[in-house]
Design a protein around this motif. Structure first.
Motif, PDB file in Angstrom:
ATOM      1  N   PHE A 137       0.834  -1.200   0.000  1.00  0.00           N
ATOM      2  CA  PHE A 137       0.000   0.000   0.000  1.00  0.00           C
ATOM      3  C   PHE A 137       0.871   1.253   0.000  1.00  0.00           C
ATOM      4  O   PHE A 137       0.645   2.195  -0.773  1.00  0.00           O
ATOM      5  CB  PHE A 137      -0.912  -0.031   1.223  1.00  0.00           C
ATOM      6  CG  PHE A 137      -1.900   1.092   1.310  1.00  0.00           C
ATOM      7  CD1 PHE A 137      -2.870   1.274   0.333  1.00  0.00           C
ATOM      8  CD2 PHE A 137      -1.882   1.968   2.384  1.00  0.00           C
ATOM      9  CE1 PHE A 137      -3.790   2.304   0.421  1.00  0.00           C
ATOM     10  CE2 PHE A 137      -2.803   3.004   2.480  1.00  0.00           C
ATOM     11  CZ  PHE A 137      -3.753   3.170   1.500  1.00  0.00           C
ATOM     12  N   SER A 153      10.498   2.509  -2.402  1.00  0.00           N
ATOM     13  CA  SER A 153      10.649   2.545  -3.863  1.00  0.00           C
ATOM     14  C   SER A 153      11.724   1.591  -4.380  1.00  0.00           C
ATOM     15  O   SER A 153      11.674   1.169  -5.537  1.00  0.00           O
ATOM     16  CB  SER A 153      10.966   3.972  -4.329  1.00  0.00           C
ATOM     17  OG  SER A 153      12.208   4.411  -3.799  1.00  0.00           O
ATOM     18  N   GLN A 212       3.944   1.463  -0.985  1.00  0.00           N
ATOM     19  CA  GLN A 212       4.797   1.535  -2.167  1.00  0.00           C
ATOM     20  C   GLN A 212       4.152   2.392  -3.256  1.00  0.00           C
ATOM     21  O   GLN A 212       4.839   2.836  -4.181  1.00  0.00           O
ATOM     22  CB  GLN A 212       5.073   0.121  -2.700  1.00  0.00           C
ATOM     23  CG  GLN A 212       6.059  -0.653  -1.830  1.00  0.00           C
ATOM     24  CD  GLN A 212       6.199  -2.097  -2.261  1.00  0.00           C
ATOM     25  OE1 GLN A 212       5.276  -2.692  -2.806  1.00  0.00           O
ATOM     26  NE2 GLN A 212       7.365  -2.687  -1.995  1.00  0.00           N
ATOM     27  N   ASN A 213       2.862   2.624  -3.137  1.00  0.00           N
ATOM     28  CA  ASN A 213       2.154   3.531  -4.037  1.00  0.00           C
ATOM     29  C   ASN A 213       2.547   4.957  -3.669  1.00  0.00           C
ATOM     30  O   ASN A 213       2.239   5.430  -2.582  1.00  0.00           O
ATOM     31  CB  ASN A 213       0.646   3.316  -3.885  1.00  0.00           C
ATOM     32  CG  ASN A 213      -0.164   4.181  -4.813  1.00  0.00           C
ATOM     33  OD1 ASN A 213      -0.018   5.396  -4.836  1.00  0.00           O
ATOM     34  ND2 ASN A 213      -1.048   3.557  -5.573  1.00  0.00           N
ATOM     35  N   LYS A 214       3.248   5.639  -4.561  1.00  0.00           N
ATOM     36  CA  LYS A 214       3.838   6.942  -4.245  1.00  0.00           C
ATOM     37  C   LYS A 214       2.812   7.971  -3.767  1.00  0.00           C
ATOM     38  O   LYS A 214       3.034   8.646  -2.751  1.00  0.00           O
ATOM     39  CB  LYS A 214       4.608   7.477  -5.454  1.00  0.00           C
ATOM     40  CG  LYS A 214       5.338   8.790  -5.218  1.00  0.00           C
ATOM     41  CD  LYS A 214       6.413   8.650  -4.130  1.00  0.00           C
ATOM     42  CE  LYS A 214       7.447   9.752  -4.203  1.00  0.00           C
ATOM     43  NZ  LYS A 214       6.913  11.112  -4.191  1.00  0.00           N
ATOM     44  N   VAL A 229       0.030   7.530  -2.301  1.00  0.00           N
ATOM     45  CA  VAL A 229      -0.432   7.118  -0.973  1.00  0.00           C
ATOM     46  C   VAL A 229       0.607   7.484   0.083  1.00  0.00           C
ATOM     47  O   VAL A 229       0.280   8.036   1.135  1.00  0.00           O
ATOM     48  CB  VAL A 229      -0.718   5.603  -0.940  1.00  0.00           C
ATOM     49  CG1 VAL A 229      -0.940   5.128   0.502  1.00  0.00           C
ATOM     50  CG2 VAL A 229      -1.937   5.281  -1.782  1.00  0.00           C
TER      51      VAL A 229
END
Length: 279
Positions: free
Chosen positions: A149, A180, A151-153, A155
């Motif tokens: 979750f 990242s 890792q979604n930039k 977010v």
């Protein structure tokens, strides 16, 4: 700008401000942070006549992760290796969040290397029950989903900006490197899943003996991860000689949210210690 050196062959990035012959202050960040947590505070310490050093822990910021699991104990080993590489024989240790657990436990067996200890926004108690996010990370399956979750930039950006509204984008980017870089995928899970609080049982009732040096405890008034009451409990039950401070109107990330107030408390702490132990 960060400096770079090899620690056990791995590239380690770190801040290093001040003269090499000035009294050293070593800063340890927590999760999901990097050395930039300390940048403004480190500059304050430098101006006060100290050498301020803050590493990116392996896997965090720009430092390369360990080849082996990134456990609590492995980060303690890294601390020994890092100060040995810099040939620092004695220093003040300033810690935040996971840096408190790593640094305080390390200090219990290396107290002669320390002049003092600062504990920020964390506790050191076998009675502590992890906060909600940490419990998720420590849970098989749920932890992997939680990491994915973040890792979604967008977010991650939203998460950090909500926690620290005044946070610069440059610092957000540095913190995000933990998520990242594919090589860092297991770092968060390894660390939190090694965080069994019963490992601290051996220090119960004896922490002041292990840490027979000046200690300051600092908390943000509105810390929603680790409430200031845990800091007060730590002082009352384990470190009665410690000074205790709450910074008003800030949350968990005190060095970033209130660098002026934090820097003032830290400078006060350092200046009061002059002459406590010979260098």
């Amino acid at each position: 700008m960060k400096k770079i050196m090899k620690v056990r062959g791995k590239e380690t990035h770190y801040l290093d401000y001040g003269s090499s012959d000035a009294p050293a202050v070593l800063f340890l960040h927590g999760f999901p942070e990097s050395s930039l947590l300390w940048n403004e505070v480190a500059l304050v310490v430098q101006k006060a006549g100290y050498r301020a050093i803050a590493p990116d822990l392996p896997g965090f910021g720009q430092s390369v992760a360990f080849d082996e699991p990134s456990t609590w104990e492995r980060y303690m080993e890294f601390l020994s290796d890092f100060v040995a590489e810099l040939s620092i024989e004695q220093f003040h240790l300033v810690t935040h969040d996971w840096g408190v657990l790593i640094g305080t436990r390390w200090a219990c067996t290396h107290s002669l290397q320390l002049r003092s200890l600062v504990i920020s926004d964390a506790t050191f108690s076998p009675d502590y029950v992890w906060h909600k996010d940490a419990q998720i990370i420590r849970s098989p399956g749920e932890g992997e989903q939680w990491v994915a979750f973040l890792q979604n930039k967008p977010v991650f950006d939203g998460f950090m900006k909500k926690s620290i509204p005044n946070m610069s984008q440059a610092i957000v980017e540095d913190f995000y490197k933990l998520f990242s870089d594919p090589l860092n995928e297991e770092v968060t899970l390894d660390l939190y899943r090694s965080g069994e609080m019963q490992k601290l049982e051996m220090y119960r009732g004896h922490l002041a003996e292990f840490l027979s040096l000046p200690v300051t405890i600092i908390f943000g008034e509105h810390d929603t991860y680790i409430h200031p009451e845990f800091g007060l409990k730590l002082k009352k039950e384990e470190l009665p000689h410690a000074s205790f401070h709450i910074i008003p109107e800030v949350g968990h990330f005190t060095p970033l949210e209130a660098p002026k107030e934090y820097g003032s408390l830290l400078t006060q702490h350092l200046n009061q210690i002059s002459g406590f132990r010979e260098w």
